[in-house]
Design an enzyme around this catalytic site. Sequence first.
Site, mmCIF file in Angstrom:
data_model
loop_
_atom_site.group_PDB
_atom_site.id
_atom_site.type_symbol
_atom_site.label_atom_id
_atom_site.label_comp_id
_atom_site.label_asym_id
_atom_site.label_seq_id
_atom_site.Cartn_x
_atom_site.Cartn_y
_atom_site.Cartn_z
ATOM 1 N N ASN A 11 0.769 -1.234 -0.216
ATOM 2 C CA ASN A 11 -0.009 0.210 -0.164
ATOM 3 C C ASN A 11 1.067 1.082 0.029
ATOM 4 O OD1 ASN A 11 -1.793 1.947 0.597
ATOM 5 N ND2 ASN A 11 -2.269 1.192 2.575
ATOM 6 N N TRP A 12 1.205 1.850 -1.196
ATOM 7 C CA TRP A 12 1.613 3.047 -1.437
ATOM 8 C C TRP A 12 1.485 4.260 -0.843
ATOM 9 C CZ3 TRP A 12 3.840 2.616 -7.064
ATOM 10 C CH2 TRP A 12 4.618 1.237 -7.154
ATOM 11 N N GLU A 169 -5.237 -5.204 10.859
ATOM 12 C CA GLU A 169 -4.408 -4.235 10.938
ATOM 13 C C GLU A 169 -4.719 -3.598 12.482
ATOM 14 O OE1 GLU A 169 -2.545 -3.133 7.095
ATOM 15 O OE2 GLU A 169 -4.128 -1.871 7.320
ATOM 16 N N GLY A 175 2.350 2.047 11.027
ATOM 17 C CA GLY A 175 3.271 3.346 10.666
ATOM 18 C C GLY A 175 3.872 3.736 11.846
ATOM 19 N N GLY A 236 2.647 -1.308 4.476
ATOM 20 C CA GLY A 236 2.724 0.149 4.038
ATOM 21 C C GLY A 236 4.288 0.671 3.655
ATOM 22 N N GLY A 237 4.679 1.146 5.040
ATOM 23 C CA GLY A 237 6.018 1.713 4.936
ATOM 24 C C GLY A 237 7.077 0.912 3.996
#
Length: 256
Positions: A11-12, A169, A175, A236-237
Amino acid sequence: MILRKKLIAGNWKMNKTTADAAALIQELAGLIGKQTEVDVVVCPPFTAIESVARALEGSTLKLGAQNMHFESSGAFTGEVSAPMLRAFFATHVILGHSERRTFFGENDELINKKVLTALRNQLRPILCVGETLAEREAGATLKVVQAQTERCLEGVSKELAPSVVIAYEPVWAIGTGKVATTEQAQEVHAFIRGLLTKIFGEPAAQKVRILYGGSMKPANAPDLLAQKDIDGGLIGGASLEARSFVDLVNAASAAK
Ligand code: PEP
């Protein structure tokens, strides 16, 4: 026993210009674009969907979106529809991400409409569920996850259930660098599998992939991915840089 193929989805978020996205996807396609051991999905921002779709032609990597509207077209300024995504051969769409819930007021009822629309358009929803830190500390984790899962999947048939991907999640792990322990994650994943069994029956529930998301990195992925009900990761990251994303795909491949 059904063997579920592992799935790693990147997930950018709101990162990467079209040029940055093109550079990253070219690198990824070169490094993992031919492997078939693991399903790999990349979810760029809408502005880069077209260039990423072109770069993925001929590779095994799949294209996903980070959100969509539940209507097919119309006066919905700023929104993107399922048929628009399908036109780029997108196969997946992230729905109900905690950032959509927190910053854009999305609730289970809205997310449910999107899930049903995605399935009607042959898009696999990656449905995100998870508790906040306050909810975990209040002992409400399973209750929260149950309510989100049941409400967001209302009206999904048992025939289409295996097309749904669930991403557990924990909001406090997204994050933040704080990752759920393998025991915490497996407990919730097994609980979700049990819920799916009640809703859709055992055969369908066994086919649903349940991903873990929340500060998954190459260092912590092997333990998480070795758990019985953890079928991959929503990243994510660590999806923003080719090396770490490729390492995660390799970890999933080793864990299969
Ligand atoms: C996410 O946003 O879905 C996520 C898991 O982010 P991160 O990996 O950065 O925690």
